[in-house]
Design an enzyme around this catalytic site. Structure first.
Site, PDB file in Angstrom:
ATOM      1  N   ARG A  59      77.869 -39.766 -34.178  1.00 30.35           N
ATOM      2  CA  ARG A  59      79.021 -40.332 -33.481  1.00 30.35           C
ATOM      3  C   ARG A  59      80.325 -40.197 -34.283  1.00 30.35           C
ATOM      4  O   ARG A  59      81.334 -39.692 -33.785  1.00 30.35           O
ATOM      5  CB  ARG A  59      78.793 -41.835 -33.210  1.00 30.35           C
ATOM      6  CG  ARG A  59      77.976 -42.135 -31.999  1.00 30.35           C
ATOM      7  CD  ARG A  59      77.158 -43.383 -32.234  1.00 30.35           C
ATOM      8  NE  ARG A  59      76.153 -43.058 -33.234  1.00 30.35           N
ATOM      9  CZ  ARG A  59      74.955 -42.563 -32.936  1.00 30.35           C
ATOM     10  NH1 ARG A  59      74.620 -42.426 -31.698  1.00 30.35           N
ATOM     11  NH2 ARG A  59      74.091 -42.204 -33.872  1.00 30.35           N
ATOM     12  N   THR A  60      80.318 -40.672 -35.537  1.00 33.43           N
ATOM     13  CA  THR A  60      81.567 -40.759 -36.304  1.00 33.43           C
ATOM     14  C   THR A  60      82.143 -39.371 -36.539  1.00 33.43           C
ATOM     15  O   THR A  60      83.351 -39.147 -36.372  1.00 33.43           O
ATOM     16  CB  THR A  60      81.292 -41.458 -37.644  1.00 33.43           C
ATOM     17  OG1 THR A  60      80.551 -42.650 -37.389  1.00 33.43           O
ATOM     18  CG2 THR A  60      82.562 -41.799 -38.373  1.00 33.43           C
ATOM     19  N   LYS A  87      75.284 -27.406 -56.431  1.00 31.20           N
ATOM     20  CA  LYS A  87      75.311 -26.683 -57.725  1.00 31.20           C
ATOM     21  C   LYS A  87      75.920 -27.550 -58.820  1.00 31.20           C
ATOM     22  O   LYS A  87      76.182 -27.071 -59.919  1.00 31.20           O
ATOM     23  CB  LYS A  87      76.112 -25.383 -57.583  1.00 31.20           C
ATOM     24  CG  LYS A  87      75.576 -24.444 -56.519  1.00 31.20           C
ATOM     25  CD  LYS A  87      76.520 -23.247 -56.344  1.00 31.20           C
ATOM     26  CE  LYS A  87      76.191 -22.495 -55.065  1.00 31.20           C
ATOM     27  NZ  LYS A  87      77.258 -21.565 -54.688  1.00 31.20           N
ATOM     28  N   ARG A 109      82.655 -39.567 -45.357  1.00 31.50           N
ATOM     29  CA  ARG A 109      81.490 -40.462 -45.364  1.00 31.50           C
ATOM     30  C   ARG A 109      80.703 -40.167 -46.631  1.00 31.50           C
ATOM     31  O   ARG A 109      80.463 -39.011 -46.976  1.00 31.50           O
ATOM     32  CB  ARG A 109      80.603 -40.225 -44.139  1.00 31.50           C
ATOM     33  CG  ARG A 109      79.289 -40.995 -44.244  1.00 31.50           C
ATOM     34  CD  ARG A 109      78.530 -41.053 -42.958  1.00 31.50           C
ATOM     35  NE  ARG A 109      79.163 -41.959 -42.019  1.00 31.50           N
ATOM     36  CZ  ARG A 109      78.595 -42.357 -40.880  1.00 31.50           C
ATOM     37  NH1 ARG A 109      77.390 -41.926 -40.552  1.00 31.50           N
ATOM     38  NH2 ARG A 109      79.234 -43.176 -40.067  1.00 31.50           N
ATOM     39  N   HIS A 137      82.768 -49.747 -42.870  1.00 33.64           N
ATOM     40  CA  HIS A 137      82.874 -48.680 -41.863  1.00 33.64           C
ATOM     41  C   HIS A 137      84.038 -49.088 -40.955  1.00 33.64           C
ATOM     42  O   HIS A 137      83.850 -49.565 -39.839  1.00 33.64           O
ATOM     43  CB  HIS A 137      81.557 -48.595 -41.095  1.00 33.64           C
ATOM     44  CG  HIS A 137      81.397 -47.384 -40.224  1.00 33.64           C
ATOM     45  ND1 HIS A 137      82.440 -46.534 -39.913  1.00 33.64           N
ATOM     46  CD2 HIS A 137      80.307 -46.879 -39.590  1.00 33.64           C
ATOM     47  CE1 HIS A 137      81.994 -45.570 -39.139  1.00 33.64           C
ATOM     48  NE2 HIS A 137      80.699 -45.748 -38.921  1.00 33.64           N
TER      49      HIS A 137
HETATM   50  N1   CP Z   1      77.965 -45.647 -35.644  1.00 35.87           N
HETATM   51  C1   CP Z   1      77.839 -44.649 -36.516  1.00 35.87           C
HETATM   52  O1   CP Z   1      78.395 -44.657 -37.625  1.00 35.87           O
HETATM   53  O2   CP Z   1      77.031 -43.626 -36.082  1.00 35.87           O
HETATM   54  P1   CP Z   1      76.792 -42.266 -36.881  1.00 35.87           P
HETATM   55  O3   CP Z   1      76.002 -42.602 -38.117  1.00 35.87           O
HETATM   56  O4   CP Z   1      76.019 -41.382 -35.922  1.00 35.87           O
HETATM   57  O5   CP Z   1      78.123 -41.688 -37.237  1.00 35.87           O
END
Ligand code: CP
Length: 308
Positions: A59-60, A87, A109, A137
């Site tokens: 999603r993100t 590496k 992320r 998040h």
């Molecule tokens: N909600 C969320 O962070 O989903 P993903 O891990 O798929 O990005």
């Protein structure tokens, strides 16, 4: 106010209430844009954004990429699994190499809490935290609050129960900060082993009985059991968790009111949520995903405006 108080989005903790309102209002404008036949605006035509993902995401990652493309930014995607990180290249070296190709913003992320904060001190670009380990998040919390406001008219005054694996969740912490700053009451609910010891000090209610949590709340934000972050067993089995904390149609039918069901995804169907709830009229799970694009457009647009 038309500018954010920060040039990075590292977490909700350090944002002001004005920042949050500005992002939500701007997202509402972008939601109108992405529902037009032509979903694109030229706002970030001169900006290049790198999506740097050291952890899995559906999603993100897609939501940021769509948001960037709908703002007409140039986009490059980096995934650590097939990169020179394998590496031995450091995080700062990796990102500085990406930035030297005239990249302006980094959406990252990372599995390590604080990695985006570290990066923001060591490279010259706007940094957006797309999830840092068990820490924060922020865009998930923003899209969750946007979705509550869209569904119930406001966040202020609403009662939101965050139910499930709070201990390993970055969504929980960002949601607690965001909801409280916007005037909601927050409860956390789960097995005692999945509630951090410090959690009550954040000013949230703590409840172990899911039926009581559901009866109290206007909105239940249900979290996944994050087995990938659990080194030891926190409950006997997934079957047992589902028996005591799983939310199903029968539980909802015993309430004397209708509540809204949210989930950040990915869902473990049949564990924290039954399919008859996830796919029901109570659920706004896919609306949350849709709103994620508008909210991320707002964040990127506002950060680009605060650049320099
Ligand atoms: N909600 C969320 O962070 O989903 P993903 O891990 O798929 O990005």
């Amino acid at each position: 106010m038309s500018q954010l108080s920060t040039k990075h989005l590292l977490g909700i903790k350090n944002l002001t209430e004005d920042d949050l309102q500005l992002i939500l209002d701007t997202a509402a404008n972008f939601k109108e844009v992405i529902n037009r036949p032509i979903k694109k605006v030229p706002s970030l035509r001169d900006i290049t954004i790198a999506n740097v993902f050291f952890e899995n995401s559906t999603r993100t990652r897609l939501s940021f990429e769509l948001a960037e493309k709908r703002l007409s930014a140039d986009v490059v995607n980096f995934s650590s699994s097939n990169s020179s990180v394998k590496k031995g290249e450091t995080l700062v070296d990796t990102v500085n190499n990406i930035l030297s190709m005239k990249v302006d913003m980094v959406v990252m992320r990372h599995s390590s809490p604080g990695a985006p904060h570290f990066l923001s001190r060591n490279v010259n670009a706007n940094i957006v935290n797309a999830g840092d380990g068990t820490h924060e998040h922020p865009t998930q919390a923003l899209l969750d609050s946007f979705s509550i406001k869209e569904k119930l008219g406001d966040v202020a005054g609403k009662k939101v129960a965050i139910i499930g694996d709070i201990l390993h969740s970055r969504v929980a912490l960002s949601n607690i900060f965001c909801l409280q700053k916007l005037g909601a009451e927050v409860m956390v609910c789960g097995p005692i082993t999945l509630l951090p010891k410090y959690i009550a000090s954040l000013g949230v209610k703590v409840e172990l009985d899911v039926k009581k949590a559901l009866q109290w709340c206007d909105v239940a934000n249900v979290l996944r059991i994050q087995l990938e972050r659990q080194q030891i067993k926190y409950f006997p089995s997934l079957r047992e968790y589902s028996l005591y904390y799983g939310i199903n149609k029968k539980l909802l039918s015993q309430l004397d009111k209708e509540i809204v069901i949210m989930h950040p995804g990915p869902i473990n169907r049949g564990v924290e949520l039954s399919s008859d709830v996830a796919d029901s009229d109570h659920s706004i799970i896919l609306e949350q995903v849709q709103n994620g694009v508008a909210v991320r457009m707002a964040v990127l647009y506002l950060l680009a405006g605060s650049k320099g």
